[in-house]
Design a protein around this motif. Structure first.
Motif, PDB file in Angstrom:
ATOM      1  N   MET A 228       6.302  -9.056  -0.857  1.00  0.00           N
ATOM      2  CA  MET A 228       5.697  -8.701  -2.468  1.00  0.00           C
ATOM      3  C   MET A 228       4.646  -6.993  -2.485  1.00  0.00           C
ATOM      4  SD  MET A 228       4.905  -8.384  -5.539  1.00  0.00           S
ATOM      5  CE  MET A 228       4.920  -9.831  -6.696  1.00  0.00           C
ATOM      6  N   MET A 229       5.130  -6.511  -3.015  1.00  0.00           N
ATOM      7  CA  MET A 229       4.595  -4.587  -2.692  1.00  0.00           C
ATOM      8  C   MET A 229       4.310  -4.756  -4.348  1.00  0.00           C
ATOM      9  SD  MET A 229       5.509  -1.507  -1.718  1.00  0.00           S
ATOM     10  CE  MET A 229       4.599  -1.506   0.270  1.00  0.00           C
ATOM     11  N   PHE A 230       3.336  -5.040  -4.450  1.00  0.00           N
ATOM     12  CA  PHE A 230       2.801  -4.883  -5.500  1.00  0.00           C
ATOM     13  C   PHE A 230       2.026  -2.758  -5.609  1.00  0.00           C
ATOM     14  CE2 PHE A 230      -0.575  -4.657  -9.354  1.00  0.00           C
ATOM     15  CZ  PHE A 230      -0.415  -5.503  -9.775  1.00  0.00           C
ATOM     16  N   LEU A 231       2.361  -2.447  -6.643  1.00  0.00           N
ATOM     17  CA  LEU A 231       1.881  -1.104  -7.441  1.00  0.00           C
ATOM     18  C   LEU A 231       1.734  -0.725  -8.265  1.00  0.00           C
ATOM     19  CD1 LEU A 231       5.097   0.723  -5.405  1.00  0.00           C
ATOM     20  CD2 LEU A 231       3.054   0.444  -4.442  1.00  0.00           C
ATOM     21  N   PHE A 232       0.573   0.289  -9.008  1.00  0.00           N
ATOM     22  CA  PHE A 232       0.609   0.457 -10.171  1.00  0.00           C
ATOM     23  C   PHE A 232       1.463   1.629 -10.144  1.00  0.00           C
ATOM     24  CE2 PHE A 232      -3.687  -1.985  -9.082  1.00  0.00           C
ATOM     25  CZ  PHE A 232      -3.659  -2.748  -9.962  1.00  0.00           C
ATOM     26  N   TYR A 233       1.545   1.871 -11.824  1.00  0.00           N
ATOM     27  CA  TYR A 233       1.573   3.445 -12.273  1.00  0.00           C
ATOM     28  C   TYR A 233       1.228   4.303 -11.398  1.00  0.00           C
ATOM     29  CZ  TYR A 233       4.467   7.034 -15.334  1.00  0.00           C
ATOM     30  OH  TYR A 233       5.127   7.491 -15.571  1.00  0.00           O
ATOM     31  N   GLU A 234      -0.029   4.184 -12.167  1.00  0.00           N
ATOM     32  CA  GLU A 234      -0.859   4.752 -12.003  1.00  0.00           C
ATOM     33  C   GLU A 234      -1.229   5.749 -10.196  1.00  0.00           C
ATOM     34  OE1 GLU A 234      -1.323   3.070 -15.519  1.00  0.00           O
ATOM     35  OE2 GLU A 234      -1.633   2.229 -13.163  1.00  0.00           O
ATOM     36  N   GLU A 235      -1.334   4.715  -9.750  1.00  0.00           N
ATOM     37  CA  GLU A 235      -0.609   5.083  -8.137  1.00  0.00           C
ATOM     38  C   GLU A 235       0.387   5.612  -8.009  1.00  0.00           C
ATOM     39  OE1 GLU A 235      -1.638   2.006  -4.999  1.00  0.00           O
ATOM     40  OE2 GLU A 235      -0.457   1.059  -6.874  1.00  0.00           O
ATOM     41  N   LEU A 236       1.168   6.195  -8.641  1.00  0.00           N
ATOM     42  CA  LEU A 236       2.748   6.996  -8.718  1.00  0.00           C
ATOM     43  C   LEU A 236       2.360   8.726  -8.889  1.00  0.00           C
ATOM     44  CD1 LEU A 236       6.077   4.691  -9.391  1.00  0.00           C
ATOM     45  CD2 LEU A 236       5.291   5.815  -7.050  1.00  0.00           C
ATOM     46  N   GLN A 237       1.089   8.370  -9.988  1.00  0.00           N
ATOM     47  CA  GLN A 237       1.295   9.567 -10.660  1.00  0.00           C
ATOM     48  C   GLN A 237      -0.416  10.242  -9.938  1.00  0.00           C
ATOM     49  OE1 GLN A 237       0.083  10.219 -14.198  1.00  0.00           O
ATOM     50  NE2 GLN A 237       2.886  10.590 -14.159  1.00  0.00           N
ATOM     51  N   ASN A 238      -0.939   9.039  -8.853  1.00  0.00           N
ATOM     52  CA  ASN A 238      -1.960  10.444  -7.929  1.00  0.00           C
ATOM     53  C   ASN A 238      -1.352  10.803  -6.691  1.00  0.00           C
ATOM     54  OD1 ASN A 238      -4.185   9.868 -10.212  1.00  0.00           O
ATOM     55  ND2 ASN A 238      -4.590   7.555  -9.389  1.00  0.00           N
ATOM     56  N   ASP A 239      -0.548  10.068  -6.580  1.00  0.00           N
ATOM     57  CA  ASP A 239       0.097  10.459  -5.453  1.00  0.00           C
ATOM     58  C   ASP A 239       1.189   9.744  -4.437  1.00  0.00           C
ATOM     59  OD1 ASP A 239       0.070  11.610  -2.248  1.00  0.00           O
ATOM     60  OD2 ASP A 239      -1.805  10.099  -1.949  1.00  0.00           O
ATOM     61  N   VAL A 240       2.397   9.727  -5.106  1.00  0.00           N
ATOM     62  CA  VAL A 240       3.677   9.214  -4.794  1.00  0.00           C
ATOM     63  C   VAL A 240       3.988   9.811  -2.903  1.00  0.00           C
ATOM     64  CG1 VAL A 240       4.773  12.326  -4.889  1.00  0.00           C
ATOM     65  CG2 VAL A 240       6.147   9.815  -5.651  1.00  0.00           C
ATOM     66  N   SER A 241       3.574  10.330  -3.050  1.00  0.00           N
ATOM     67  CA  SER A 241       3.667  10.735  -1.345  1.00  0.00           C
ATOM     68  C   SER A 241       2.857   9.556  -0.565  1.00  0.00           C
ATOM     69  CB  SER A 241       3.211  12.076  -0.425  1.00  0.00           C
ATOM     70  OG  SER A 241       3.618  13.100  -1.179  1.00  0.00           O
ATOM     71  N   SER A 242       2.211   8.893  -0.605  1.00  0.00           N
ATOM     72  CA  SER A 242       1.180   7.859   0.108  1.00  0.00           C
ATOM     73  C   SER A 242       2.312   6.723  -0.501  1.00  0.00           C
ATOM     74  CB  SER A 242      -0.005   7.705  -1.283  1.00  0.00           C
ATOM     75  OG  SER A 242      -1.591   6.679  -0.188  1.00  0.00           O
ATOM     76  N   VAL A 243       3.093   6.561  -2.077  1.00  0.00           N
ATOM     77  CA  VAL A 243       3.327   5.668  -2.275  1.00  0.00           C
ATOM     78  C   VAL A 243       4.203   5.500  -1.235  1.00  0.00           C
ATOM     79  CG1 VAL A 243       4.410   4.728  -3.901  1.00  0.00           C
ATOM     80  CG2 VAL A 243       2.337   5.267  -4.542  1.00  0.00           C
ATOM     81  N   ILE A 244       5.349   6.714  -1.223  1.00  0.00           N
ATOM     82  CA  ILE A 244       5.935   6.592  -0.526  1.00  0.00           C
ATOM     83  C   ILE A 244       5.944   5.855   1.032  1.00  0.00           C
ATOM     84  CG2 ILE A 244       8.410   8.504   0.316  1.00  0.00           C
ATOM     85  CD1 ILE A 244       8.436   9.660  -2.186  1.00  0.00           C
ATOM     86  N   ASP A 245       5.174   6.184   1.924  1.00  0.00           N
ATOM     87  CA  ASP A 245       4.572   6.142   3.253  1.00  0.00           C
ATOM     88  C   ASP A 245       4.660   4.237   3.120  1.00  0.00           C
ATOM     89  OD1 ASP A 245       4.796   7.851   4.148  1.00  0.00           O
ATOM     90  OD2 ASP A 245       2.587   8.122   3.786  1.00  0.00           O
ATOM     91  N   LYS A 246       3.873   3.742   2.189  1.00  0.00           N
ATOM     92  CA  LYS A 246       3.788   2.335   1.992  1.00  0.00           C
ATOM     93  C   LYS A 246       5.334   1.587   1.854  1.00  0.00           C
ATOM     94  CE  LYS A 246       0.417   1.421  -0.870  1.00  0.00           C
ATOM     95  NZ  LYS A 246      -0.566   0.382  -2.190  1.00  0.00           N
ATOM     96  N   ILE A 247       5.689   2.003   0.942  1.00  0.00           N
ATOM     97  CA  ILE A 247       6.996   1.414   1.280  1.00  0.00           C
ATOM     98  C   ILE A 247       7.976   1.472   2.134  1.00  0.00           C
ATOM     99  CG2 ILE A 247       9.462   1.417  -0.900  1.00  0.00           C
ATOM    100  CD1 ILE A 247       7.693   3.080  -3.153  1.00  0.00           C
ATOM    101  N   CYS A 248       7.660   2.383   2.557  1.00  0.00           N
ATOM    102  CA  CYS A 248       8.566   3.158   4.113  1.00  0.00           C
ATOM    103  C   CYS A 248       8.306   1.822   5.488  1.00  0.00           C
ATOM    104  CB  CYS A 248       9.106   4.181   4.666  1.00  0.00           C
ATOM    105  SG  CYS A 248       9.031   5.397   3.913  1.00  0.00           S
ATOM    106  N   SER A 249       6.893   1.746   5.411  1.00  0.00           N
ATOM    107  CA  SER A 249       6.116   0.726   5.508  1.00  0.00           C
ATOM    108  C   SER A 249       7.019  -0.480   5.376  1.00  0.00           C
ATOM    109  CB  SER A 249       5.190   0.536   5.891  1.00  0.00           C
ATOM    110  OG  SER A 249       4.439  -0.322   7.081  1.00  0.00           O
ATOM    111  N   PHE A 250       7.158  -0.922   4.339  1.00  0.00           N
ATOM    112  CA  PHE A 250       7.265  -1.964   3.665  1.00  0.00           C
ATOM    113  C   PHE A 250       8.764  -2.749   4.280  1.00  0.00           C
ATOM    114  CE2 PHE A 250       8.427  -4.839  -0.238  1.00  0.00           C
ATOM    115  CZ  PHE A 250       8.125  -5.930   0.020  1.00  0.00           C
ATOM    116  N   LEU A 251       9.644  -1.244   3.988  1.00  0.00           N
ATOM    117  CA  LEU A 251      10.809  -1.994   4.384  1.00  0.00           C
ATOM    118  C   LEU A 251      11.168  -1.446   5.518  1.00  0.00           C
ATOM    119  CD1 LEU A 251      12.763  -0.018   0.966  1.00  0.00           C
ATOM    120  CD2 LEU A 251      11.986  -2.933   1.233  1.00  0.00           C
TER     121      LEU A 251
END
Length: 332
Positions: A228-251
Motif C-alpha cells: 500500500m502507498m497512502f498519499l495525500f493530495y496536499e503532498e502532490l501540491q507541496n512537492d510533486v518531485s518528492s512524491v515521484i521519488d516515493k512512487i519510483c521506489s515503491f514500484l
C-alpha cells in the motif's frame, strides 16, 4: 475462482432520505442504498454489482489506484502509469487514461440510469473502456481505478497487488465534487443546487460515496502494508518531485534526474489541465465546470461562508477524533 460472500449489509435508504436525494440526483428509479457498517451511500446499481467486484480475481502485476472521488485520482493515475511504463510519454499523450485504466465500478452506477448500456460491446460511454465485466479478459499488466472503499474491493487485493490511495482535505473535495456534479450532470438540470445545498447533503452523507472520512480511514489503517502507498493530495501540491521519488521506489523503478524532471513537467497541474479527457468537449474559455478545475488546496475558503466554515471545522473535528490521521498543510 472461489466465490467470496460479500460480507456487508446492503440496505435501502429511508423513504425520507431517498426523497431528499432524488430532489437533486436525476434518473434513478430505485431507492438508493447504504452499504456496510459505515453506511456508504450508493445507487441501487452498486448494490447489484459490488458483490461481483468483491469477487474479481487480482493478479500480482496489477496496479490499483483507489480514491474517494475528486481527490486527485487522475493526477495520481498519470504519474503511476508513466513510472510503471518506463516514462512512455508518447502513449500517455495519445491514449486516453480512460483506455489505460479500467474504471471497474463506473458502470455499476450507470446501469441504474442507462440500463441499455449493459451490453459490454457498447463503447459509447467513454469514461472507461473496461470495467468489472471486462477486467478478467484484459492482458497484464492491468491498471485499475476504483472509488469504492477498500472493504468493498477483493479481500486478497493488498496481499496480491500494488495499491495506491490518495486522500484530500474533505472541504476541498466538497468544492471539487460540487462542480464535478455539474460537469457530469449527476443532478437534475432544473435543480438549482447551490454550494450550501451541496455541503448540507455532503455533511449529512446524502451524496454518492459519502461518508468520506471513513473511506479515507480504511486506507489509512493499511498505510504500513508493504503493498500500500497512502498519499495525500496536499503532498502532490507541496512537492510533486518528492512524491515521484516515493512512487519510483515503491514500484522498483529508477530514472535519471533529467527523466524525473521531464515527468514532473508532464504532470504539472497546468499541463494536465490541457490534456483532453474522453467524453468531454474541449472548453476554450475558463470555467469552474471543468474536469481539471483549479487543483489548489485550501480553495474551499473562497466558497464557504462563515456558517459553513464553522460547520466544516466541527465536521472535521468530530470525524477525526478517533484517528491520528491529519491532512497536511500546503506550502503557498
Amino acid at each position: 475462482m472461489a466465490e467470496f460472500e460479500f460480507p456487508h449489509d446492503i440496505n435501502k435508504v429511508t423513504e425520507e432520505e431517498d426523497k431528499i436525494i432524488k430532489k437533486y440526483y436525476t434518473g434513478y428509479a430505485r431507492r438508493f442504498v447504504r452499504m456496510g457498517p459505515q453506511k456508504y451511500i450508493l445507487s441501487a446499481g452498486y448494490g447489484d454489482h459490488v458483490p461481483e467486484i468483491y469477487n474479481l480475481d487480482v493478479r500480482p502485476d496489477d496496479i490499483w489506484v483507489t480514491t474517494f472521488p475528486r481527490s486527485g485520482t487522475t493526477w495520481l493515475q498519470e504519474i503511476v502509469w508513466l513510472i510503471a511504463n518506463n516514462l512512455d510519454f508518447e502513449t500517455a499523450k495519445n491514449v486516453s487514461i480512460t483506455k489505460r485504466y479500467a474504471y471497474i465500478d463506473y458502470r455499476a452506477q450507470r446501469f441504474e440510469i442507462r440500463p441499455e448500456s449493459k451490453d459490454p460491446s457498447l463503447k459509447a460511454l467513454t469514461w472507461t473502456h473496461d470495467d468489472f465485466r471486462t477486467l478478467p479478459n484484459m492482458t497484464s499488466p492491468r491498471y485499475v481505478k476504483s472509488h469504492l472503499p477498500l472493504s468493498f474491493l477483493p479481500p486478497k487485493l493488498l496481499d496480491t497487488a500494488k495499491v495506491f490511495y490518495i486522500a484530500r482535505d474533505p472541504r476541498d473535495v466538497v468544492v471539487s465534487y460540487y462542480f464535478g456534479h455539474k460537469l457530469f450532470r449527476y443532478f437534475d438540470a432544473d435543480a438549482a443546487v447551490e454550494m450550501k445545498d451541496f455541503w448540507d447533503l455532503f455533511k449529512n452523507d446524502l451524496v454518492m460515496h459519502t461518508p468520506i472520512l471513513p473511506h479515507v480511514k480504511e486506507a489509512w489503517l493499511q498505510r504500513d502494508h508493504p503493498n500500500m502507498m497512502f498519499l495525500f493530495y496536499e503532498e502532490l501540491q507541496n512537492d510533486v518531485s518528492s512524491v515521484i521519488d516515493k512512487i519510483c521506489s515503491f514500484l522498483g523503478k529508477e530514472y535519471t534526474a533529467a527523466q524525473k524532471q521531464q515527468l514532473t513537467e508532464h504532470v504539472n497541474f497546468n499541463n494536465m489541465k490541457k490534456k483532453p479527457i474522453a467524453g468531454l468537449p474541449k472548453k476554450e474559455e475558463e470555467t469552474e465546470i471543468t474536469f481539471f478545475r483549479k487543483g489548489k488546496s485550501g480553495n474551499w475558503r473562497q466558497y464557504f461562508d462563515e456558517e459553513m466554515t464553522k460547520e466544516a471545522e466541527e465536521y472535521m473535528e468530530r470525524n477525526l477524533k478517533d484517528t491520528d490521521m491529519r491532512f497536511p498543510s500546503v506550502i503557498h
